[in-house]
Write an enzyme that holds these catalytic residues in place. Structure first.
Site, PDB file in Angstrom:
ATOM      1  N   LYS A  98       0.804  -1.225   0.000  1.00 51.59           N
ATOM      2  CA  LYS A  98       0.000   0.000   0.000  1.00 51.59           C
ATOM      3  C   LYS A  98       0.834   1.269   0.000  1.00 51.59           C
ATOM      4  O   LYS A  98       0.391   2.311  -0.499  1.00 51.59           O
ATOM      5  CB  LYS A  98      -0.959  -0.005   1.197  1.00 51.59           C
ATOM      6  CG  LYS A  98      -2.008  -1.093   1.100  1.00 51.59           C
ATOM      7  CD  LYS A  98      -3.009  -1.045   2.232  1.00 51.59           C
ATOM      8  CE  LYS A  98      -4.036  -2.157   2.085  1.00 51.59           C
ATOM      9  NZ  LYS A  98      -5.137  -2.031   3.067  1.00 51.59           N
ATOM     10  N   ASP A 101      -9.899   2.506   1.860  1.00 55.31           N
ATOM     11  CA  ASP A 101      -9.878   1.912   3.203  1.00 55.31           C
ATOM     12  C   ASP A 101     -10.498   2.853   4.235  1.00 55.31           C
ATOM     13  O   ASP A 101     -11.234   2.421   5.119  1.00 55.31           O
ATOM     14  CB  ASP A 101      -8.443   1.595   3.625  1.00 55.31           C
ATOM     15  CG  ASP A 101      -7.933   0.294   3.043  1.00 55.31           C
ATOM     16  OD1 ASP A 101      -8.758  -0.582   2.701  1.00 55.31           O
ATOM     17  OD2 ASP A 101      -6.698   0.130   2.937  1.00 55.31           O
TER      18      ASP A 101
END
Length: 265
Positions: free
Chosen positions: A63, A99
């Site tokens: 990420k 997220d």
């Protein structure tokens, strides 16, 4: 023509694919979704461009690693400093972060966040997104991590209070606790990140780990009389936001939720 989406992970799991495929079927869209096991991140992005893959989800530990390989980063993802979603527009790959939206929506199903005191565990890419979402909603965040120096760096970025993972931290006056570490994930780091006996009735406890759905932390929260939220809720809402980025259509949540429940049991 079939449009391809997928995910990049060291160890792919079928959960994300099941949700996206169910959503494509529900709306009759000519899309498909394939999880990719990746060890060469730069090569994977070259493949995304060469094959015309429309979108890719990004899992740990990529990420943050993927950021310098992108053509552009969405302003919110840039503020977070991590991405979990890649969108390919004619060979130009942009990083996004869904997220934070998933975490906020999962919590707001249960409680309000403005002014609430939250203990957030972790300082990695997922924790960065959750911390951003909490602060965006006006929560007061204490950020705890085993490596306190990492907690201090992230806390400085998101205007949170840093702390170590000690019992005194857990016994603080926090209405909400969120585990954004991998502790509790099957095959990765079994166990609970929270000492036994520190949770209490009335707290809201969310574990972003979703494999297994009932983690040791989830069960401990229920035993303590707290409201427990499993990681499948955040997973659902972040995937719904990804779906909209890939297709330009609102996600059929009911179909995605049913597929998620079938996969996770």
């Amino acid at each position: 023509m079939l449009t391809l989406c997928g995910s990049l992970s060291l160890h792919p799991v079928p959960t994300g694919a099941a949700m996206h495929l169910a959503a494509y079927r529900a709306l009759g869209l000519p899309f498909t979704y394939v999880p990719f096991a990746v060890t060469d991140l730069e090569g994977a992005l070259r493949g995304m461009r060469a094959l015309g893959i429309r979108g890719l989800g990004v899992s740990m530990p990529f990420k943050q690693q993927v950021l310098p390989l992108l053509d552009a980063v969405d302003p919110v993802a840039a503020r977070i400093g991590a991405v979990n979603t890649l969108v390919n527009d004619g060979g130009r790959i942009t990083g996004h972060n869904t997220d934070w939206m998933g975490a906020v929506q999962a919590l707001e199903e249960i409680t309000t966040l403005a002014g609430r005191r939250v203990l957030l565990l972790g300082a990695g890419g997922a924790a960065r997104a959750v911390a951003f979402g909490l602060r965006e909603r006006g929560a007061v965040v204490t950020l705890a991590n085993r490596d306190r120096a990492k907690a201090e760096r992230l806390a400085a970025e998101v205007d949170a209070t840093p702390a170590g993972l000690d019992e005194e931290t857990f016994r603080g006056d926090h209405a909400i606790l969120v585990n954004a570490t991998s502790r509790g994930m099957a095959g990765v780091a079994p166990g609970s990140p929270v000492p036994e006996g520190v949770l209490r009735p009335g707290q809201v406890v969310m574990d972003i780990v979703y494999k297994p759905l009932r983690t040791e932390l989830f069960d401990a929260a229920q035993r303590a009389g707290a409201t427990a939220i499993h990681g499948g809720r955040m997973l659902l809402y972040q995937a719904a936001a990804q779906f909209q980025l890939y297709t330009g259509r609102p996600a059929p949540l009911a179909a995605m939720d049913e597929a998620l429940r079938t996969q996770l049991g």
